[in-house]
Design an enzyme around this catalytic site. Sequence first.
Site, short mmCIF file in Angstrom:
data_model
loop_
_atom_site.label_atom_id
_atom_site.label_comp_id
_atom_site.label_asym_id
_atom_site.label_seq_id
_atom_site.Cartn_x
_atom_site.Cartn_y
_atom_site.Cartn_z
N HIS A 193 0.84 -1.20 0.00
CA HIS A 193 0.00 0.00 0.00
C HIS A 193 0.88 1.26 0.00
O HIS A 193 1.77 1.40 0.84
CB HIS A 193 -0.90 -0.01 1.23
CG HIS A 193 -1.97 1.03 1.19
ND1 HIS A 193 -3.22 0.78 0.69
CD2 HIS A 193 -1.95 2.33 1.53
CE1 HIS A 193 -3.94 1.88 0.75
NE2 HIS A 193 -3.19 2.84 1.25
N ALA A 194 0.64 2.17 -0.95
CA ALA A 194 1.52 3.32 -1.13
C ALA A 194 1.55 4.22 0.11
O ALA A 194 0.51 4.51 0.71
CB ALA A 194 1.05 4.14 -2.33
N HIS A 240 1.55 12.01 -6.15
CA HIS A 240 0.84 12.23 -4.89
C HIS A 240 1.76 11.97 -3.68
O HIS A 240 1.88 12.80 -2.78
CB HIS A 240 -0.39 11.32 -4.83
CG HIS A 240 -1.08 11.33 -3.49
ND1 HIS A 240 -2.22 12.06 -3.24
CD2 HIS A 240 -0.78 10.70 -2.33
CE1 HIS A 240 -2.59 11.88 -1.98
NE2 HIS A 240 -1.74 11.06 -1.41
N GLU A 241 2.40 10.82 -3.66
CA GLU A 241 3.23 10.46 -2.49
C GLU A 241 4.39 11.43 -2.33
O GLU A 241 4.76 11.79 -1.21
CB GLU A 241 3.74 9.02 -2.61
CG GLU A 241 2.65 7.94 -2.59
CD GLU A 241 1.76 7.99 -1.35
OE1 GLU A 241 2.22 8.46 -0.29
OE2 GLU A 241 0.59 7.58 -1.45
N HIS A 246 3.68 14.42 -0.22
CA HIS A 246 3.89 14.26 1.23
C HIS A 246 5.36 14.51 1.56
O HIS A 246 5.69 15.20 2.52
CB HIS A 246 3.54 12.83 1.66
CG HIS A 246 2.07 12.52 1.62
ND1 HIS A 246 1.12 13.31 2.21
CD2 HIS A 246 1.39 11.47 1.07
CE1 HIS A 246 -0.09 12.77 2.03
NE2 HIS A 246 0.06 11.65 1.33
N GLU A 259 -3.13 15.29 2.78
CA GLU A 259 -3.69 14.52 1.65
C GLU A 259 -4.00 15.44 0.48
O GLU A 259 -3.83 15.08 -0.68
CB GLU A 259 -4.96 13.79 2.08
CG GLU A 259 -4.73 12.56 2.92
CD GLU A 259 -3.67 11.63 2.35
OE1 GLU A 259 -3.66 11.41 1.12
OE2 GLU A 259 -2.84 11.15 3.13
N HIS A 262 -13.73 2.95 9.44
CA HIS A 262 -13.36 4.05 10.32
C HIS A 262 -14.27 4.19 11.54
O HIS A 262 -13.91 4.88 12.49
CB HIS A 262 -13.33 5.36 9.54
CG HIS A 262 -12.35 5.34 8.40
ND1 HIS A 262 -12.54 4.57 7.28
CD2 HIS A 262 -11.17 5.97 8.23
CE1 HIS A 262 -11.52 4.73 6.46
NE2 HIS A 262 -10.67 5.57 7.00
N TYR A 270 -10.99 13.79 5.16
CA TYR A 270 -11.08 13.39 3.75
C TYR A 270 -12.02 14.31 2.98
O TYR A 270 -11.80 14.59 1.81
CB TYR A 270 -11.52 11.93 3.64
CG TYR A 270 -10.58 11.00 4.37
CD1 TYR A 270 -9.28 10.81 3.93
CD2 TYR A 270 -10.98 10.33 5.53
CE1 TYR A 270 -8.40 9.98 4.62
CE2 TYR A 270 -10.11 9.50 6.22
CZ TYR A 270 -8.83 9.32 5.76
OH TYR A 270 -7.96 8.51 6.45
#
Length: 615
Positions: free
Chosen positions: A356-357, A386-387, A390, A414, A514, A524
Amino acid sequence: MRSSPWMRALRACAIAAGTAAAAACSVSAPGPHQNAGSPPTAADVKTFLDRANDTMHRLGIAQNEAGWVQQTYITDDTNAIAARVNQQYIDAIAGFAKEATKYDNVDVPADQRRQLNVLKLSLVMATPANHAEAQELTKTMARLEADYGKGTWCPDPGKPDTCQNIDAITRTLATSRDEKQLRAAWEGWHGIAVKMKPDYERFVTLSNKGARELGFADSGAMWRAKYDMPPDDFARELDRLWGQVRPLYLKLHAYVRMKLRQKYGDIVPAGGPIPAQLLGNLWAQEWTNVYPLVAPAHADAGYSLTDILKARHVGPLDMVRDGERFYTSLGFAPLPKTFWERSLFVRPRDRDVVCHASAWDIDMADDVRIKLCIEQTAEDFSTIHHELGHNFYQRSYKDQPVLFRDSANDGFHEAIGDTIALSVTPEYLVKIGLLDKAPDASRDIGLLMTRALDKVAFLPFGLLIDQWRWKVFSGEITPDRYNAAWWDLKLKYQGVAPPAPRGEEFFDPGAKYHVPDNTPYMRYFLADILQFQFHRALARAAGCTSPLHRCSIYESKEAGQKLNAMLSMGLSRPWPDALEALTGSRQMDATAILDYFAPLSAWLDAQLKGQRVGW
Ligand SMILES: [Zn+2]
C-alpha cells in the site's frame, strides 16, 4: 491515499494498521489535584515543551525506523518490534497530553500555547480516569476492531469454503452487474456489524466520559476542537461548503441514476434515491467502478498512458524521476541521495511487504522515502506524484519545532498530494515527452466524468460519517435510532437508499472501517475540497488561462513559491494563515470544484433535459 492514513509520527493515533495501537491511543484524564506545590510558571512550560519536543523526536524516529522495517520485511519479529516501539510512543504522547493540561492557566507566548494545544489535541480518544472503566474501554475498542478485521460473509454457513472476506466482496461490488448478486454481497458484508452495536454504545459512553474529564463537551467536540475555531462554527463551515457543491452533486446523481435505470430497470426509481448496492462500492463512496455503465459516448481520451509507459519501457525508477522533476521544476531542491537508496519502489521477490503506497520522513528532516510497488500504469504514475507531495511537505517544515512538523490541519497533507496529481494533465505529458499531442477538448468529458465519479461522488459521504458520529457523541442520536439516523443521513446527503428497509436490528455504520476503528473522517472531506482550491490558486499563480482542468503548474516557479510558503509553515500557525499563504483567502472555498468541472456540468445539463434532479 484516502483509505489508509500515511505514516506520520505525530499521527500515531490515526494509524490504520489494524493493531491494538488505536485502542491504546488514549489518555486518562488527570485527577483534580496534580500539583500540591506552587503554581506552574512560564519557565516550567518552556522546560516541559523542550522535553516533549526532544522525546517525541527521539521516539518518533524510533517508531518510523521500526515501522519501515516492519512494512518492508514482514516477520513475527519485526511486527513485535514495531508494536513495542509504537506502544512507547503512544504512552509518551498520552503522558504529555495529560501533563499539558497543568499549564492551562499559565501566561505563555502564542507559539508555546499552540504547542501545548497540539499535545492536548493529539488524542482521538480520552479514557476515563477510573481505572476499571479505562480498561473496559480499551477492551471494547479492541473487540470492535477485531470484529471488523475478522468480518466475513458466508453465503452458505454449512460450507465454510464459501465464506468471503472484504476483498472478495469488494471485487463483487466493483465488477458484478447482476443485481441479485450485488444485493447479496452488500447485505452479507453489512451483516458483520450487527454484533458491534452494544460495544459501540458502551464505547460512546466511556469515551465521552474521558473527553468530559479533559474539559470537552463530548468526544465529537474534542475532535472538532482541532480546527482552530469554535466547534460549532466549524460545523457551520462544513454546511456552507456542502451548499456550494451540492447542485453539481445533484446533477451527477441524477445522470448516474438515469443510466443505472437503463441498465437495471425499475429497481432504480426515476426520481428517488439510488439503491446502495448498485454504485460499485460497498459504501457508495466512490462510483468509478460504474464508469462503463455511464461513460459518455465518443469521449475517451484517445490515448492510454499505461500503454505508453509500457511501449516506451518507462521503468519504475524513470517514473519516480518524472515525479521528482515535477517538484524541481517548481523550484524545490532535488530529493536527497538517501531517498533513492532507501525507498522501496518495486515488490521484492524474496519477502512479504506492505505494498500500500505511503510516504515517510524517517528522521523527521531529510531522510524522506516512498514505499510502493510500482507497476507501469497511469494510476501509479499519478500516485507517485501524490506520495512525493507528502515528502516535499515533510521536508519543507523540517525546521519547525518537532510538535509543528505536520500539516496545517489533517486535511492539508492529503490535499497537497492530490493537488499535484491534478496537474498530471495531457499537456504536462506532452511537455515531458510521454505524449505527442494532447487530445482536443471534445474528449475532456470522459476524463472529467471519471474524476467526478471519484471526487464529487465522495463529498457527501466524506461529510456524513462524522455528522453521524458527532450527533451520536452529543446524544442527539440515541442508541435506539443509530441505524435509522445513519440512513436518514445517507438519504439526505447522498441520495442513496438500502436495498430493503434496515431496522435497528442492524448496525450499518459499523460496516465502514473508520467507525469501529474510531478514526475521524472529516479530513477526507476537507482534503477533497482543498485540493481544488489549491489547484485553482496555483494555476492562477502560474498564469494558466486554459480551462482549470487543463492547467498544470509544471515549471511554474511562481506557483512553487506560493506552495512552499504554505508547506514550510507546517502546523505552526492556524490553518487559515496557511490557506492564505497559498490562496490569498482565509476561507475554504468549494467553488473551485465548480470551476474545474464546469464543462461536465454543462454537458450534464444537456443530458438531463426533462429528467428529475434530486430525490
Ligand atoms: Zn496520501
